[in-house]
Design a protein around this motif. Structure first.
Motif, PDB file in Angstrom:
ATOM      1  N   GLU A 158       0.891  -1.387   0.019  1.00  0.00           N
ATOM      2  CA  GLU A 158       0.005  -0.116   0.173  1.00  0.00           C
ATOM      3  C   GLU A 158       0.734   1.236   0.112  1.00  0.00           C
ATOM      4  OE1 GLU A 158      -3.731   0.215  -0.371  1.00  0.00           O
ATOM      5  OE2 GLU A 158      -2.985  -1.439  -1.554  1.00  0.00           O
ATOM      6  N   PHE A 159       2.023   0.837   0.627  1.00  0.00           N
ATOM      7  CA  PHE A 159       3.241   2.284  -0.063  1.00  0.00           C
ATOM      8  C   PHE A 159       3.143   3.115  -1.517  1.00  0.00           C
ATOM      9  CE2 PHE A 159       4.724   0.352   4.640  1.00  0.00           C
ATOM     10  CZ  PHE A 159       4.169   1.579   5.121  1.00  0.00           C
ATOM     11  N   VAL A 160       2.796   2.278  -2.179  1.00  0.00           N
ATOM     12  CA  VAL A 160       3.297   2.268  -3.681  1.00  0.00           C
ATOM     13  C   VAL A 160       2.678   1.633  -4.603  1.00  0.00           C
ATOM     14  CG1 VAL A 160       6.150   2.315  -2.761  1.00  0.00           C
ATOM     15  CG2 VAL A 160       4.642   0.169  -4.229  1.00  0.00           C
ATOM     16  N   ASN A 161       1.490   1.465  -4.099  1.00  0.00           N
ATOM     17  CA  ASN A 161       0.079   0.327  -5.356  1.00  0.00           C
ATOM     18  C   ASN A 161      -0.214   1.722  -6.006  1.00  0.00           C
ATOM     19  OD1 ASN A 161      -1.837  -0.529  -5.869  1.00  0.00           O
ATOM     20  ND2 ASN A 161      -2.611  -1.773  -4.015  1.00  0.00           N
ATOM     21  N   PRO A 162       0.245   1.270  -7.374  1.00  0.00           N
ATOM     22  CA  PRO A 162      -1.023   2.418  -8.272  1.00  0.00           C
ATOM     23  C   PRO A 162      -2.272   2.345  -7.625  1.00  0.00           C
ATOM     24  CG  PRO A 162       1.181   0.949  -9.229  1.00  0.00           C
ATOM     25  CD  PRO A 162       1.021   1.014  -8.221  1.00  0.00           C
ATOM     26  N   VAL A 163      -2.987   0.991  -7.944  1.00  0.00           N
ATOM     27  CA  VAL A 163      -4.131   1.332  -8.177  1.00  0.00           C
ATOM     28  C   VAL A 163      -5.174   2.031  -7.275  1.00  0.00           C
ATOM     29  CG1 VAL A 163      -6.086  -1.089  -8.073  1.00  0.00           C
ATOM     30  CG2 VAL A 163      -4.151  -1.270  -9.158  1.00  0.00           C
ATOM     31  N   SER A 164      -4.394   1.496  -5.314  1.00  0.00           N
ATOM     32  CA  SER A 164      -5.294   1.609  -4.709  1.00  0.00           C
ATOM     33  C   SER A 164      -4.881   3.716  -4.936  1.00  0.00           C
ATOM     34  CB  SER A 164      -5.313   1.184  -3.379  1.00  0.00           C
ATOM     35  OG  SER A 164      -3.814   0.837  -2.671  1.00  0.00           O
ATOM     36  N   MET A 165      -3.836   3.840  -4.979  1.00  0.00           N
ATOM     37  CA  MET A 165      -3.022   5.318  -5.460  1.00  0.00           C
ATOM     38  C   MET A 165      -4.095   5.927  -5.814  1.00  0.00           C
ATOM     39  SD  MET A 165       1.046   6.369  -5.568  1.00  0.00           S
ATOM     40  CE  MET A 165       1.511   5.533  -3.959  1.00  0.00           C
ATOM     41  N   PHE A 166      -4.384   5.727  -7.403  1.00  0.00           N
ATOM     42  CA  PHE A 166      -4.931   5.958  -8.455  1.00  0.00           C
ATOM     43  C   PHE A 166      -6.473   6.052  -8.555  1.00  0.00           C
ATOM     44  CE2 PHE A 166      -6.835   5.866 -12.820  1.00  0.00           C
ATOM     45  CZ  PHE A 166      -6.691   7.039 -13.108  1.00  0.00           C
ATOM     46  N   HIS A 167      -6.949   5.074  -7.502  1.00  0.00           N
ATOM     47  CA  HIS A 167      -8.843   4.938  -6.988  1.00  0.00           C
ATOM     48  C   HIS A 167      -8.516   6.813  -5.554  1.00  0.00           C
ATOM     49  CE1 HIS A 167     -12.382   3.526  -5.408  1.00  0.00           C
ATOM     50  NE2 HIS A 167     -12.457   3.278  -6.159  1.00  0.00           N
ATOM     51  N   ARG A 168      -7.713   5.977  -4.740  1.00  0.00           N
ATOM     52  CA  ARG A 168      -8.011   7.382  -4.055  1.00  0.00           C
ATOM     53  C   ARG A 168      -7.839   8.285  -4.209  1.00  0.00           C
ATOM     54  NH1 ARG A 168      -3.950   5.657  -0.575  1.00  0.00           N
ATOM     55  NH2 ARG A 168      -4.060   3.916  -0.494  1.00  0.00           N
ATOM     56  N   GLY A 169      -6.433   8.374  -4.507  1.00  0.00           N
ATOM     57  CA  GLY A 169      -6.341  10.222  -5.571  1.00  0.00           C
ATOM     58  C   GLY A 169      -8.005  10.664  -6.596  1.00  0.00           C
ATOM     59  N   LEU A 170      -8.297  10.024  -6.719  1.00  0.00           N
ATOM     60  CA  LEU A 170      -9.511  10.701  -7.461  1.00  0.00           C
ATOM     61  C   LEU A 170     -10.731  10.811  -6.886  1.00  0.00           C
ATOM     62  CD1 LEU A 170      -9.319   8.024 -10.831  1.00  0.00           C
ATOM     63  CD2 LEU A 170      -9.195  10.523 -11.068  1.00  0.00           C
ATOM     64  N   ILE A 171     -11.202  10.244  -5.730  1.00  0.00           N
ATOM     65  CA  ILE A 171     -11.585  10.465  -4.452  1.00  0.00           C
ATOM     66  C   ILE A 171     -11.186  11.078  -3.467  1.00  0.00           C
ATOM     67  CG2 ILE A 171     -13.497   9.313  -2.661  1.00  0.00           C
ATOM     68  CD1 ILE A 171     -13.002   6.484  -4.975  1.00  0.00           C
ATOM     69  N   PHE A 172     -10.417  11.408  -3.465  1.00  0.00           N
ATOM     70  CA  PHE A 172      -9.776  11.855  -2.051  1.00  0.00           C
ATOM     71  C   PHE A 172      -9.022  12.857  -2.030  1.00  0.00           C
ATOM     72  CE2 PHE A 172     -11.579   8.339   0.168  1.00  0.00           C
ATOM     73  CZ  PHE A 172     -12.119   8.287   0.731  1.00  0.00           C
ATOM     74  N   GLY A 173      -8.667  13.063  -3.439  1.00  0.00           N
ATOM     75  CA  GLY A 173      -7.425  13.685  -4.242  1.00  0.00           C
ATOM     76  C   GLY A 173      -6.152  13.360  -4.186  1.00  0.00           C
ATOM     77  N   ILE A 174      -4.780  13.803  -5.304  1.00  0.00           N
ATOM     78  CA  ILE A 174      -4.420  12.705  -5.921  1.00  0.00           C
ATOM     79  C   ILE A 174      -3.272  12.678  -5.465  1.00  0.00           C
ATOM     80  CG2 ILE A 174      -4.195  14.530  -7.856  1.00  0.00           C
ATOM     81  CD1 ILE A 174      -4.546  11.023  -9.013  1.00  0.00           C
ATOM     82  N   GLY A 175      -2.685  14.077  -5.004  1.00  0.00           N
ATOM     83  CA  GLY A 175      -1.640  15.000  -4.914  1.00  0.00           C
ATOM     84  C   GLY A 175       0.009  14.477  -5.541  1.00  0.00           C
ATOM     85  N   LEU A 176       0.899  13.658  -5.852  1.00  0.00           N
ATOM     86  CA  LEU A 176       1.808  13.309  -6.256  1.00  0.00           C
ATOM     87  C   LEU A 176       1.342  11.985  -6.798  1.00  0.00           C
ATOM     88  CD1 LEU A 176       4.969  15.055  -4.638  1.00  0.00           C
ATOM     89  CD2 LEU A 176       3.636  15.819  -6.650  1.00  0.00           C
ATOM     90  N   ALA A 177       0.227  11.619  -6.564  1.00  0.00           N
ATOM     91  CA  ALA A 177       0.051   9.832  -6.842  1.00  0.00           C
ATOM     92  C   ALA A 177       0.229  10.287  -8.767  1.00  0.00           C
ATOM     93  CB  ALA A 177      -1.201   9.854  -6.108  1.00  0.00           C
ATOM     94  N   TRP A 178      -0.339  10.765  -9.553  1.00  0.00           N
ATOM     95  CA  TRP A 178      -0.108  11.027 -10.594  1.00  0.00           C
ATOM     96  C   TRP A 178       0.982  10.474 -11.489  1.00  0.00           C
ATOM     97  CZ3 TRP A 178       2.623  14.513 -14.281  1.00  0.00           C
ATOM     98  CH2 TRP A 178       3.568  15.023 -13.205  1.00  0.00           C
ATOM     99  N   THR A 179       2.270  11.247 -10.618  1.00  0.00           N
ATOM    100  CA  THR A 179       3.326  11.313 -10.871  1.00  0.00           C
ATOM    101  C   THR A 179       3.568   8.905 -11.655  1.00  0.00           C
ATOM    102  OG1 THR A 179       4.737  10.866  -9.154  1.00  0.00           O
ATOM    103  CG2 THR A 179       4.547  12.646 -10.573  1.00  0.00           C
ATOM    104  N   ILE A 180       2.762   8.749 -10.571  1.00  0.00           N
ATOM    105  CA  ILE A 180       3.191   7.176 -10.491  1.00  0.00           C
ATOM    106  C   ILE A 180       2.656   6.771 -11.265  1.00  0.00           C
ATOM    107  CG2 ILE A 180       2.576   4.566  -8.699  1.00  0.00           C
ATOM    108  CD1 ILE A 180       4.337   5.986  -8.063  1.00  0.00           C
ATOM    109  N   ILE A 181       0.412   7.384 -11.522  1.00  0.00           N
ATOM    110  CA  ILE A 181       0.026   6.739 -13.255  1.00  0.00           C
ATOM    111  C   ILE A 181       1.554   6.768 -14.053  1.00  0.00           C
ATOM    112  CG2 ILE A 181      -2.240   6.789 -13.872  1.00  0.00           C
ATOM    113  CD1 ILE A 181      -1.878   5.463 -11.191  1.00  0.00           C
TER     114      ILE A 181
END
Lengths: 299, 273
Positions: A158-181
């Motif tokens: 969960e520290f690096v998982n792009p799947v949950s980062m993307f989904h969470r990011g779309l709902i709660f705010g993405i931060g820098l997670a877009w770079t992972i995507i």
């Protein structure tokens, strides 16, 4: 065989755009629909579903939890609590029914990113890569995440998982997670076709293990109609799963694609102009005209 | 994967298979090592990030919290948020910043009820028992009360007023004739809600809430406080306990362990040792 501009061109000519893309459209409807259900709360104030794919609550009563995340939590040494366990059991039951990796093609938001990368890769004619990257890598990564969870006492992936980062990011705010995507997109575009979903992602690997026993499967029921146009191989994110079913008639192998890595995306059904494929169940796997035993097949 | 068996038939492809597998395992092991170290570095929560009520100790919390955000959604005051990548808090985990939005300490603790995994301990049923952090009056040079003024704001806003924060009278040596009212935090009652930090009137708060392990000292386990041991034993442990004689001017007396210095029967403030 006449050269086609893109896989599925002939199916589109014969059946029209809508019918030649119906499963793709259904999948996008499902993926976006699920996303919209989650977004209705924060954007519209309509709280039908709260949380995210890791754990959610629907209509205030139905808990759903990701069994893979909970498995890591278990390895991390955390005592699992009933709500999350009930949610995970429901999810496991659901995917045992509809196909483990149906999660990948019908739910996971990253799929839209990697599908886009694969399409662009095909249109731009980017070839190569993929010789070093093996499809079993994902199972090693899956094992590794559980080991690291055990060693670190944390839900490691969960520290690096792009799947949950993307989904969470779309709902709660993405931060820098877009770079992972973006990294996943570029990886799939330039390094190897479906490098992420088809080779590396341990979430998909986990769900594929569920899919080993799942009910709904794609079947090449009308495989005698196949004219070797190769469209299904070109469009399939896991093309290695097709041959046993499509070309196994002589060996007495049934027409159902039993490989757990088939994502039940239905793209092969869409692009086949001969209507070879269709959804079926794993039990619908008899071979017409003499059934050979498994040992005979192997030898 | 079914083709593996066929490959193994020839020694050349067996060698290739071993090479491939070694490469894959090696690469994944390297990735795992990186992930292990990253997970370790993420376990150090920054001092200004406070976990929701009932959160397990940070190490256990990261093994329990699935980053679903249900606690965030059920917080009626929008106190909590999920850490975004780039913020130095484990990605997707819930926290709040006391200086921005403190915890309002709801009686029914909806965030704990919402948690599906027990990362927020369901055993927490009284919000006064929460220990999200501990307030520390960290800067005595700028705290207005320490300057001899009557700001008192942190004391006034404290939901556990007089228990978690009390005002202790002290002599003001600068003026020589006034009393300073020093805000003192008591860890027995402070929940770490952060209202004091939020409302501190300074540009930078002089009182701040820190994660418990940063804020709280711990006596050596072999330490015994003599006065407590004496009370337990009912008598002095070193014998014999000589009674202290006070040499006081006429009209004064001293009540030890009680009212302190007494002049003509009227109570006088006296610095405690």
């Amino acid at each position: 065989m006449s050269q086609q501009p893109y896989p599925g061109a002939r199916a589109r000519e014969e059946r029209g755009w809508l019918l030649a893309n119906r499963w793709l459209l259904a999948r996008r409807f499902s993926q976006l629909g699920i996303l919209i259900l989650f977004l209705l709360g924060p954007l519209g104030g309509i709280w039908l579903v709260t949380g995210n794919l890791n754990s959610s609550l629907t209509l205030g009563v139905l808990p759903l939890s990701d069994p893979y995340v909970l498995l890591q939590s278990f390895f991390a040494g955390h005592q699992l609590v009933s709500t999350a366990l009930v949610g995970a059991v429901i999810v496991v039951g659901f995917y045992l029914l509809v196909g483990g990796r149906a999660y990948c093609s019908w739910v996971c938001p990253v799929n839209m990113v990697t599908d886009a990368a694969a399409m662009l890769r095909q249109r731009l004619g980017i070839k190569g890569g993929g010789t070093r990257l093996r499809r079993v890598t994902r199972y090693w990564i899956l094992a590794m995440t559980l080991l690291v969870s055990l060693a670190s006492g944390t839900i490691a992936w969960e520290f690096v998982n792009p799947v949950s980062m993307f989904h969470r990011g779309l709902i709660f705010g993405i931060g820098l997670a877009w770079t992972i995507i973006a990294a996943v997109f570029l990886l799939d575009l330039f390094v190897s076709r479906y490098a992420w979903c088809g080779h590396l992602c341990p979430v998909g690997a986990f769900y594929s293990l569920l899919g080993k026993y799942s009910l709904v499967r794609v079947s090449a029921a009308a495989r005698d109609r196949c004219d070797d146009c190769m469209d299904c191989f070109q469009i399939c994110p896991e093309p290695q799963v097709i041959p046993p079913a499509l070309r196994g008639a002589e060996k007495g192998v049934g027409p159902v694609i039993l490989s757990p890595n088939c994502t039940n995306c239905g793209r092969c059904i869409d692009v086949c102009s001969k209507n070879v494929f269709g959804f079926s169940t794993r039990f619908n796997n008899s071979t017409p005209g003499g059934v050979m035993s498994r040992t005979e097949v192997a030898s | 994967m079914g083709s593996v068996g066929e490959k193994l038939k020839s020694p050349v492809s067996r060698r290739q298979f071993l090479i491939d597998t070694t490469q894959t395992v090696g690469g994944v092991a390297l990735l795992g090592l990186g992930l292990f170290h990253y997970a370790g570095s993420q376990a150090s929560l920054p001092a200004d990030a406070i976990r929701p009520p009932g959160a397990l100790a940070e190490k256990e919390f990261l093994g329990a919290c699935v980053r679903c955000g249900l606690c965030v959604r059920d917080c009626p005051y929008d106190t909590l948020s999920l850490a975004k990548l780039g913020r130095n808090v484990a990605t997707g985990s819930p926290y709040f910043t006391a200086r921005k939005v403190p915890c309002e300490m709801c009686d029914d603790i909806p965030c704990v009820k919402a948690c599906p995994t027990g990362a927020l301990d369901p055993g927490l049923t009284k919000i006064d028992d929460a220990r999200m952090g501990l307030a520390v009056l960290i800067d005595q040079e700028t705290c207005l009360n320490y300057l001899g003024l009557r700001c008192d704001v942190c004391y006034r806003v404290c939901p556990v007023i007089d228990k978690a924060i009390s005002l202790e009278p002290r002599h003001n040596p600068r003026t020589g004739k006034h009393t300073m009212f020093i805000p003192v935090v008591h860890s027995d009652h402070c929940t770490g809600c952060g209202k004091c930090e939020r409302s501190c009137v300074l540009e930078q708060a002089a009182i701040k809430v820190f994660p418990y392990h940063l804020a709280k000292g711990e006596l050596g386990h072999h330490y015994r406080l003599g006065w407590e041991e004496k009370q337990k034993a009912g008598d002095s442990l070193v014998s014999p306990d000589t009674e202290h004689k006070y040499n006081l001017p006429e009209g004064f007396e001293y009540e030890h362990g009680g009212r302190g210095l007494i002049r003509d029967g009227a109570m006088q403030p006296e610095k405690q040792k």
